[in-house]
Design a protein around this motif. Structure first.
Motif, short mmCIF file in Angstrom:
data_model
loop_
_atom_site.label_atom_id
_atom_site.label_comp_id
_atom_site.label_asym_id
_atom_site.label_seq_id
_atom_site.Cartn_x
_atom_site.Cartn_y
_atom_site.Cartn_z
N ARG A 14 21.24 0.28 12.53
CA ARG A 14 22.14 1.16 13.28
C ARG A 14 21.66 1.43 14.71
NH1 ARG A 14 25.18 4.44 9.53
NH2 ARG A 14 25.86 2.97 7.95
N GLY A 15 20.50 0.92 15.07
CA GLY A 15 19.98 1.11 16.42
C GLY A 15 19.56 2.54 16.72
N VAL A 16 19.11 3.25 15.71
CA VAL A 16 18.69 4.65 15.87
C VAL A 16 17.24 4.70 16.34
CG1 VAL A 16 18.27 6.81 14.64
CG2 VAL A 16 20.27 5.42 14.07
N PRO A 17 16.97 5.46 17.40
CA PRO A 17 15.58 5.60 17.83
C PRO A 17 14.78 6.43 16.82
CG PRO A 17 17.01 6.94 19.21
CD PRO A 17 17.90 6.18 18.26
N PHE A 18 13.63 5.92 16.44
CA PHE A 18 12.76 6.64 15.51
C PHE A 18 11.33 6.17 15.71
CE2 PHE A 18 13.74 2.73 13.31
CZ PHE A 18 12.57 2.40 12.63
N THR A 19 10.41 6.94 15.19
CA THR A 19 8.99 6.57 15.21
C THR A 19 8.51 6.54 13.77
OG1 THR A 19 8.71 7.69 17.33
CG2 THR A 19 6.71 7.18 16.09
N LEU A 20 7.85 5.46 13.41
CA LEU A 20 7.31 5.30 12.07
C LEU A 20 5.89 5.83 12.04
CD1 LEU A 20 8.16 4.05 9.33
CD2 LEU A 20 7.13 1.92 10.10
#
Length: 174
Positions: A14-20
């Protein structure tokens, strides 16, 4: 970006910005185990991640009874790990008579995740998602990535959009 879970794959798709974030918890020492002590998991995980405990959210599966929509049998609730969940508030938000925490076997069967690693995203079944309204106080929150010791940090609005969820006052502060 590799993440190895359906939740991470969904965020990437979905192209969602996130940090793993990956973390490990120190096991209890022999004497603590002998006394039957338990790790305060939320606080320990927040400390391992270096974040405030009220930004770390846990995902719980609830069995729903007596909903106006008879097809509604389960729902996911996301609340701060530093607090608790009001089953009554979940039932009210879902217009149901009752909502109770599901047992471990049901959690795995319905979500595909193991307890302690349930993500609000990427479950085997599409489930209603309620996120405690306190989440909107934070620019980002941290939720399980679908595996113990692996979390994703993202904006609450992105979690709601991708998970098809909504905010509700379902958390209980301790």
């Amino acid at each position: 970006m590799g993440g190895g879970t359906p939740a991470v794959a969904l965020l990437v798709e979905r192209g969602v910005p996130f940090t793993l974030h990956d973390y490990e918890l120190e096991p209890l020492s022999g004497i603590e185990q002998h006394r039957g002590e338990r790790i305060a998991y939320g606080d320990a995980a927040a400390a391992a991640l270096g974040i405030a405990p009220d930004r770390l959210y846990k995902t719980l599966l609830l069995a729903v009874e007596g909903a106006a929509d008879a097809r509604l049998q389960h729902a996911l609730a996301v609340v701060p790990s530093s607090g608790g969940l009001s089953e009554k508030a979940v039932a009210h938000a879902l217009e149901a008579k009752r909502a109770v925490l599901a047992d471990a076997e049901t959690v795995h069967r319905i979500t595909g995740y193991v307890p302690g690693g349930v993500s609000p995203l990427g479950s085997k079944r599409s489930l209603p998602l309620l996120v405690d309204s306190g989440a909107e106080e934070h620019a980002t929150i941290v939720v399980s990535a679908g595996q113990r010791g692996r979390s994703v940090e993202l904006a609450p609005a992105d979690l709601l959009r991708v998970g098809g969820g909504r905010l509700a006052p379902i958390g209980v502060r301790r």
